[in-house]
Design a protein around this motif. Structure first.
Motif, PDB file in Angstrom:
ATOM      1  N   CYS A 198       0.815  -1.220   0.000  1.00 46.60           N
ATOM      2  CA  CYS A 198       0.000   0.000   0.000  1.00 46.60           C
ATOM      3  C   CYS A 198       0.844   1.264   0.000  1.00 46.60           C
ATOM      4  O   CYS A 198       0.345   2.335  -0.358  1.00 46.60           O
ATOM      5  CB  CYS A 198      -0.928   0.009   1.217  1.00 46.60           C
ATOM      6  SG  CYS A 198      -2.074  -1.391   1.264  1.00 46.60           S
ATOM      7  N   PHE A 206      -3.725   2.747  -6.449  1.00 50.62           N
ATOM      8  CA  PHE A 206      -4.128   1.695  -5.513  1.00 50.62           C
ATOM      9  C   PHE A 206      -5.550   1.265  -5.809  1.00 50.62           C
ATOM     10  O   PHE A 206      -5.857   0.071  -5.904  1.00 50.62           O
ATOM     11  CB  PHE A 206      -4.022   2.188  -4.070  1.00 50.62           C
ATOM     12  CG  PHE A 206      -4.499   1.165  -3.077  1.00 50.62           C
ATOM     13  CD1 PHE A 206      -3.622   0.218  -2.571  1.00 50.62           C
ATOM     14  CD2 PHE A 206      -5.824   1.126  -2.667  1.00 50.62           C
ATOM     15  CE1 PHE A 206      -4.068  -0.743  -1.674  1.00 50.62           C
ATOM     16  CE2 PHE A 206      -6.276   0.168  -1.774  1.00 50.62           C
ATOM     17  CZ  PHE A 206      -5.392  -0.770  -1.276  1.00 50.62           C
ATOM     18  N   LEU A 239      -2.541  -7.325   1.616  1.00 55.85           N
ATOM     19  CA  LEU A 239      -2.263  -5.891   1.556  1.00 55.85           C
ATOM     20  C   LEU A 239      -1.190  -5.555   2.588  1.00 55.85           C
ATOM     21  O   LEU A 239      -1.471  -5.472   3.786  1.00 55.85           O
ATOM     22  CB  LEU A 239      -3.534  -5.079   1.828  1.00 55.85           C
ATOM     23  CG  LEU A 239      -4.713  -5.343   0.884  1.00 55.85           C
ATOM     24  CD1 LEU A 239      -5.921  -4.497   1.297  1.00 55.85           C
ATOM     25  CD2 LEU A 239      -4.326  -5.053  -0.558  1.00 55.85           C
ATOM     26  N   ILE A 242      -0.535  -1.750   5.321  1.00 52.78           N
ATOM     27  CA  ILE A 242      -1.903  -1.241   5.303  1.00 52.78           C
ATOM     28  C   ILE A 242      -2.010   0.095   6.038  1.00 52.78           C
ATOM     29  O   ILE A 242      -2.916   0.890   5.778  1.00 52.78           O
ATOM     30  CB  ILE A 242      -2.872  -2.278   5.925  1.00 52.78           C
ATOM     31  CG1 ILE A 242      -4.327  -1.901   5.689  1.00 52.78           C
ATOM     32  CG2 ILE A 242      -2.603  -2.452   7.413  1.00 52.78           C
ATOM     33  CD1 ILE A 242      -4.756  -1.978   4.255  1.00 52.78           C
ATOM     34  N   LEU A 245      -2.394   3.161   3.839  1.00 54.17           N
ATOM     35  CA  LEU A 245      -3.545   3.276   2.946  1.00 54.17           C
ATOM     36  C   LEU A 245      -4.241   4.621   3.109  1.00 54.17           C
ATOM     37  O   LEU A 245      -4.526   5.054   4.226  1.00 54.17           O
ATOM     38  CB  LEU A 245      -4.534   2.143   3.241  1.00 54.17           C
ATOM     39  CG  LEU A 245      -5.740   2.003   2.315  1.00 54.17           C
ATOM     40  CD1 LEU A 245      -5.275   1.687   0.900  1.00 54.17           C
ATOM     41  CD2 LEU A 245      -6.675   0.917   2.812  1.00 54.17           C
TER      42      LEU A 245
END
Length: 436
Positions: A198, A206, A239, A242, A245
């Motif tokens: 991420c 993304f 992922l 994270i 993100l």
């Protein structure tokens, strides 16, 4: 920002410098070449993601070099530049594998969009190649020893394979390894395992990579693309990082986990996903929640099953087994090397251990790996004192470490040391007869 590497092949210094400054300011790693020979050398050494190639060079025809570079690195994407484009040249370049042919003088934004399209193409092709290779080989994650408590958590996560998993730990502690183990032990093992970092993508890319996009969803989205949620199907999406993100896509991820529904970028059709989501981070998510950088509802949803990976310095009892598992095939360790490995503090964790063993095996060149091959000079956890760095002291330390790791089982300790059981008995008897 654009994540990736770019090779600029042009004999015009002004163009090279202008493009390098432009793309470096956008976050890319930029390489230069002024000739066909330099271009082929740069590709061989660095394997750039995207190559911007001038059609006319002093030592080669651009189309011929295009063929050569495609042969040298089929994974790279090539954007051709020309000062005098014609239909025949454009068709020939595209037929021979170029993704774009742009005419000089260049508009930087036009070239930037072409490079972004090329990076997207490279990512998709690499993902497909990875999936095909894994499917063809029937690959499974190699075994690394874990404490029984971690094995139980992996088994629990694999059995409850609809629940999201959150893996926490420092960089290099094996979070990706545990994610793959969970996938491989679940009913999803025969389906795809796909992963994304991420921290490596802008929000737009993304979203495009995870959810896919429809034609025209953003500038130069010339065709529809399936996202990783569709590619993974009944498999697993991992992922990593994270905690990085973006907040604007966090609600979309929450909806996917809660309802197993999503839309492609620019799309109106709601799609369903049966992919399992596993996330990992080296950041304290609770702190990011408090700082309003990470949604609390997503955090609570992700931590249904949480696995915390301890750093390697707290797994000292497991070190000999980990060393044995990660040692390259055919390589052996001397006693002083094993002692140095067990005594070192491993700030880079398992990743550093793996790379150290790999490099040391190359340096040893078929001989037993010595402490000098490891290039480890610090013993901050109570290793050999400066006054006693003799081979005998290193051997005593290695034997003690192996016996501790083997729980006192001499046969197992001898196996870890790479010596015969009778040899270990002899060394222990010699120690008892000649105590230090």
């Amino acid at each position: 920002m654009i994540a990736g590497s770019l090779l600029i092949v042009d004999d015009d210094a002004t163009i090279r410098e202008t493009l390098a400054e432009y793309f470096e300011s956008d976050g890319m790693v930029v390489l230069h070449a002024t000739s066909a020979a330099e271009a082929r050398s740069a590709v061989a050494q660095h394997l750039p993601d995207v190559i911007v190639l001038d059609l006319r060079l002093p030592d080669a025809d651009g189309l011929g070099l295009l063929d050569a570079l495609r042969a040298d690195d089929p994974d790279s994407a090539i954007v051709m530049l020309t000062g005098h484009a014609d239909v025949r040249t454009a068709v020939a370049a595209l037929q021979r594998g170029a993704l774009d042919l742009l005419e000089k003088p260049l508009q930087l934004e036009t070239l930037r969009n072409a490079v972004i399209r090329a990076l997207d193409n490279v990512r998709v092709r690499r993902e497909v190649a990875m999936l095909r290779t894994r499917d063809a080989a029937g690959a499974r994650t190699p075994h690394l020893p874990l404490q029984p408590s971690f094995e139980r958590m992996i088994e629990l996560a694999a059995r409850n394979d609809d629940a999201p998993v959150l893996i926490l730990g420092e960089t290099g502690t094996g979070k990706g390894f545990v994610a793959r183990r969970i996938h491989d032990q679940s009913r999803r093992a025969n389906h795809a395992f796909v992963e994304m970092n991420c921290a490596s993508f802008s929000t737009t890319f993304f979203e495009s990579d995870l959810f896919g996009h429809e034609r025209g969803a953003f500038t130069d989205a010339r065709q529809s693309k399936r996202g990783l949620l569709e590619v993974a199907a009944k498999g697993t999406v991992f992922l990593d990082e994270i905690g990085e993100l973006g907040r604007d896509v966090q609600p979309m991820l929450l909806k996917v986990i809660d309802e197993q529904r999503f839309r492609r970028m620019g799309g109106t059709t709601e799609l369903r996903s049966d992919a399992r989501v596993i996330c990992a981070t080296n950041q304290p998510l609770q702190t990011r929640v408090a700082e309003k950088l990470f949604r609390a509802d997503l955090f609570y949803r992700l931590q249904v099953l949480t696995i915390v990976m301890p750093p390697l310095r707290e797994r000292r009892d497991e070190l000999p087994q980990l060393i044995e598992a990660l040692l390259p095939r055919g390589a052996t360790l001397s006693a002083d090397a094993l002692y140095a490995l067990v005594a070192y503090h491993w700030p880079g964790n398992i990743r550093e251990l793996k790379n150290t063993l790999w490099r040391a095996a190359i340096m040893a060149d078929g001989a037993a790996i010595s402490a000098a091959d490891l290039n480890i000079t610090e013993y901050p956890t109570g290793g050999a004192p400066a006054s006693d760095l003799s081979l005998a002291a290193a051997e005593r330390g290695a034997i003690a470490a192996a016996l501790q790791a083997a729980g006192g089982n001499r046969a197992r300790a001898a196996q870890l040391l790479g010596i015969a059981r009778s040899t270990l008995h002899q060394k222990l008897r010699s120690r008892s007869e000649n105590p230090v």
